[in-house]
Design an enzyme around this catalytic site. Structure first.
Site, mmCIF file in Angstrom:
data_model
loop_
_atom_site.group_PDB
_atom_site.id
_atom_site.type_symbol
_atom_site.label_atom_id
_atom_site.label_comp_id
_atom_site.label_asym_id
_atom_site.label_seq_id
_atom_site.Cartn_x
_atom_site.Cartn_y
_atom_site.Cartn_z
ATOM 1 N N ASP A 290 0.859 -1.172 0.000
ATOM 2 C CA ASP A 290 0.000 0.000 0.000
ATOM 3 C C ASP A 290 0.900 1.227 0.000
ATOM 4 O O ASP A 290 1.981 1.215 0.606
ATOM 5 C CB ASP A 290 -0.902 -0.009 1.244
ATOM 6 C CG ASP A 290 -2.032 0.999 1.160
ATOM 7 O OD1 ASP A 290 -1.738 2.222 1.137
ATOM 8 O OD2 ASP A 290 -3.197 0.592 1.140
ATOM 9 N N PRO B 19 -1.768 1.283 13.067
ATOM 10 C CA PRO B 19 -1.115 -0.021 12.940
ATOM 11 C C PRO B 19 -1.121 -0.576 11.523
ATOM 12 O O PRO B 19 -0.265 -1.376 11.167
ATOM 13 C CB PRO B 19 -1.918 -0.918 13.893
ATOM 14 C CG PRO B 19 -3.199 -0.208 14.135
ATOM 15 C CD PRO B 19 -2.903 1.246 14.016
ATOM 16 N N TYR B 20 -2.075 -0.148 10.695
ATOM 17 C CA TYR B 20 -2.106 -0.636 9.303
ATOM 18 C C TYR B 20 -0.844 -0.198 8.558
ATOM 19 O O TYR B 20 -0.190 -1.008 7.891
ATOM 20 C CB TYR B 20 -3.349 -0.112 8.588
ATOM 21 C CG TYR B 20 -3.411 -0.469 7.121
ATOM 22 C CD1 TYR B 20 -3.757 -1.751 6.719
ATOM 23 C CD2 TYR B 20 -3.136 0.486 6.143
ATOM 24 C CE1 TYR B 20 -3.823 -2.084 5.363
ATOM 25 C CE2 TYR B 20 -3.191 0.171 4.799
ATOM 26 C CZ TYR B 20 -3.540 -1.117 4.415
ATOM 27 O OH TYR B 20 -3.594 -1.430 3.073
ATOM 28 N N ALA B 21 -0.490 1.089 8.671
ATOM 29 C CA ALA B 21 0.707 1.586 7.994
ATOM 30 C C ALA B 21 1.962 0.927 8.549
ATOM 31 O O ALA B 21 2.888 0.591 7.797
ATOM 32 C CB ALA B 21 0.799 3.109 8.138
ATOM 33 N N LYS C 292 2.112 -2.663 7.142
ATOM 34 C CA LYS C 292 2.469 -2.698 5.721
ATOM 35 C C LYS C 292 3.934 -2.309 5.508
ATOM 36 O O LYS C 292 4.611 -2.854 4.633
ATOM 37 C CB LYS C 292 1.553 -1.768 4.930
ATOM 38 C CG LYS C 292 0.160 -2.331 4.689
ATOM 39 C CD LYS C 292 0.200 -3.573 3.815
ATOM 40 C CE LYS C 292 -1.181 -4.069 3.435
ATOM 41 N NZ LYS C 292 -1.144 -5.270 2.576
#
Length: 256
Positions: free
Chosen positions: A150, A162-164, A167
């Site tokens: 992403d 936490p998603y970043a 990834k």
């Protein structure tokens, strides 16, 4: 009936998140190019929907592998590897499409559960499954592993939580893995950034954004899985830019 050139005929490809928007496109594209695909995902009903579409178009019958990467045990992962080995003897491709994002906001407000779920699905689960399948992949001819990333992994902007982080960690894992097999000729590792594509996950972050349909990514998934792929080991393929770029600076940093 296969409508694209059978460039993946005879190849076995496992796709995670195969019930999701990107995973379904990857699975259907690879099957339409002649591959036998293994559909791995958390929700059986969604996997069955992807299965049904592949069967209706007359492509090789896929296999179902319902599994939650966030909670999968070592025994469950080994069972999948064992099943692939007993039925096919090898694995030619692995596409990581599974993703999880349920929080956008300041890091100070992230709960332990939100943090764990994001890392377990987006990073740790991908690592554990890849590690388990590496012996099968490296036994194959021109095997390939693709990690769907992403743009937020590179931007590392505030409020992506936490998603970043997960990834970014996934990209680091891909780089390390690519470097370890660089020059060996047994495994090709690529990062794939889809860009602004109309998926359920993307709409959570950008509900009003103008996006393209996931089906537009089908040619990328096929080319990434080909034994004669136009992409070399450790290329970042960015659909938004329409051109891949060698991540040489990052690899050099890993090596030093």
């Amino acid at each position: 009936m296969t409508t694209t050139a059978p460039t993946l005929e005879g190849r076995i490809v496992l796709i995670t998140g195969a019930g999701g928007d990107l995973g379904a496109v990857a699975a259907e594209a690879c099957a339409d190019a002649g591959a036998t695909v293994i559909l791995l995902g958390r929700t059986l009903a969604r996997l069955e929907a992807t299965y049904d579409r592949i069967v209706r178009q007359g492509d090789p019958e896929p296999l179902l592998a319902p599994l939650d990467l966030a909670t999968a045990t070592a025994e469950e992962l080994s069972a999948i590897a064992g099943s692939i080995e007993s039925q096919f003897g090898a694995l030619h491709g692995l596409i990581h499409c599974a993703a999880h994002m349920d929080y956008l906001g300041p890091l100070r407000d992230v709960t332990d559960t939100q943090w764990s779920q994001a890392l377990d699905v987006n990073l740790t689960g991908a690592f554990r499954l890849t590690r388990t399948l590496l012996p099968l992949l490296t036994r194959s001819e021109a095997a390939a592993v693709v990690f769907v990333s992403d743009s937020e992994a590179e931007r590392r902007r505030g409020y992506w939580g936490p998603y970043a982080v997960a990834k970014a960690g996934l990209e680091a894992f891909a780089l390390v893995l690519a470097d370890e097999y660089d020059g060996a000729g047994t495994l090709r590792v690529n990062l794939f950034t889809p860009g602004a594509v109309r998926t359920r996950l993307r709409r959570k972050a950008f509900p009003a954004e103008a996006t393209t349909e996931p089906a537009a990514l089908a040619p990328y998934f096929i080319d990434l899985m080909r034994s004669d792929s136009p992409y070399a080991n450790c290329e970042r393929v960015a659909a938004a830019a329409l051109e891949p770029s060698i991540i040489e600076e990052e690899i050099q940093h890993v090596r030093t």
